[in-house]
Design a protein around this motif. Structure first.
Motif, short mmCIF file in Angstrom:
data_model
loop_
_atom_site.label_atom_id
_atom_site.label_comp_id
_atom_site.label_asym_id
_atom_site.label_seq_id
_atom_site.Cartn_x
_atom_site.Cartn_y
_atom_site.Cartn_z
N TYR A 86 -49.25 -178.77 -35.36
CA TYR A 86 -50.46 -178.21 -34.76
C TYR A 86 -50.13 -177.39 -33.53
O TYR A 86 -49.35 -177.79 -32.66
N TRP A 144 -51.27 -166.62 -32.33
CA TRP A 144 -50.55 -166.86 -33.59
C TRP A 144 -49.96 -165.57 -34.13
O TRP A 144 -50.68 -164.56 -34.25
N ASP A 152 -58.79 -173.62 -36.99
CA ASP A 152 -57.33 -173.55 -36.90
C ASP A 152 -56.68 -174.77 -37.53
O ASP A 152 -55.63 -174.66 -38.20
N LEU A 171 -53.98 -174.49 -40.65
CA LEU A 171 -52.67 -175.13 -40.61
C LEU A 171 -52.46 -176.04 -41.82
O LEU A 171 -51.36 -176.10 -42.38
N THR A 229 -45.06 -174.13 -39.83
CA THR A 229 -45.61 -173.65 -38.56
C THR A 229 -44.59 -173.94 -37.47
O THR A 229 -44.05 -175.04 -37.40
#
Length: 303
Positions: free
Chosen positions: A161, A167, A190, A194, A204
């Motif tokens: 996260y 981003w 968001d 993710l 990520t």
């Protein structure tokens, strides 16, 4: 290489100069796209006068964060983007931040999202929300702190996260995962994104040698924010396509909890669980549709 920076604005003139000027000073060229959410404070006029290089898209209504960003991402795709950088209106970057992020992705193409470290507005510390994520080994690779201590930082570390204030998304991410799910009006979009990046076998990453500044002042009332956050957390949980939880099962869980708390005369918790049950029932059809769409690979929510 074409890099589009997308910024959603709404009555944020106290941040515009720092945000937009930081992009003018970028060491790599960018095309800045602003999607204004029907601000009535002169935002559009200010941008046109002071930042004529910005491509301004004026929405006739407040679409929220996710849907407005989708407009910008769609524009970037249609105009041949290689990368999109989502930047909050209350955030700004160092001159070399975008160049570093792109260079890191070119060497680590398995990442669907890359984010810089978020500092507070005074640059005296990290953004509080980010610290919580970095300090939790269940969320972020614990090697980050060991490498920091021993002076052997890597360019990127895995994380589950990081908020969408800054981003970097390669074109492949947009073409595989798509845009933000419009089921989220504010908060939670968001988290959902993710989850989808993970489902589609991408990673990520957080890049400790890249910096963005995020001024996290919020003008929303604490009561409204608490309600919105509670609902968004529930939505993010039930729309997580990596999980087998169903809206029916979760709804039944909250129904049982409401009854048990009521029998114990705990009316406040009973009310809270009942509200969650009602919220899930009201949105059951949209939740099921969301899960069906988000497991598909493609430009979901961007067509």
């Amino acid at each position: 290489m074409k890099l589009f920076v997308i910024i959603v604005t709404y009555k944020g003139q106290q941040w515009y100069d720092r945000c937009f000027t930081s992009l003018r000073e970028s060491t790599i060229p960018v095309q800045t796209v602003v999607v204004d959410n029907a601000s009535n404070d002169g935002t559009a006029e200010y941008i046109k006068e002071h930042y004529p290089e910005i491509h301004l898209i004026e929405s006739k209504e407040n679409l929220g964060f996710g849907r407005a960003n989708n407009i910008g991402m769609r524009y970037a795709l249609e105009n041949g983007c290689d990368y999109v950088f989502l930047l909050n209106q209350d955030a700004w970057v160092e001159a070399d931040t975008l160049e570093k992020l792109v260079d890191i992705h070119l060497k680590h193409s398995e990442y669907g999202i890359l984010s810089p470290i978020h500092l507070n507005a005074e640059k005296t510390g990290m953004e509080k929300g980010l610290v919580k994520c970095l300090d939790d080994s269940r969320v972020t690779d614990k090697a980050l702190f060991e490498d920091l201590y021993f002076g052997r930082l890597k360019e990127v570390y895995d994380t589950r996260y990081v908020n969408a204030a800054a981003w970097l998304l390669p074109r492949k991410t947009l073409e595989t995962v798509g845009g933000f799910d419009p089921i989220f009006s504010h908060y939670g979009e968001d988290d959902n994104y993710l989850h989808r990046v993970k489902y589609h076998k991408m990673k990520t990453g957080i890049c400790p040698m890249c910096v963005a500044v995020h001024d996290t002042v919020r003008r929303i009332s604490s009561t409204d924010k608490k309600v919105q956050t509670k609902d968004s957390v529930l939505l993010a949980e039930v729309t997580d396509i990596n999980s087998q939880v169903s809206v029916g099962r979760l709804c039944f869980y909250h129904f049982r909890k409401a009854l048990s708390k009521l029998l114990l005369l705990n009316t406040s918790q009973a009310k809270s669980h009942w509200q969650d049950c009602c919220f899930l029932r009201k949105n059951a059809k949209a939740i099921k549709y969301s899960r069906r769409v988000n497991v598909l690979s493609g430009r979901n929510w961007l067509s």
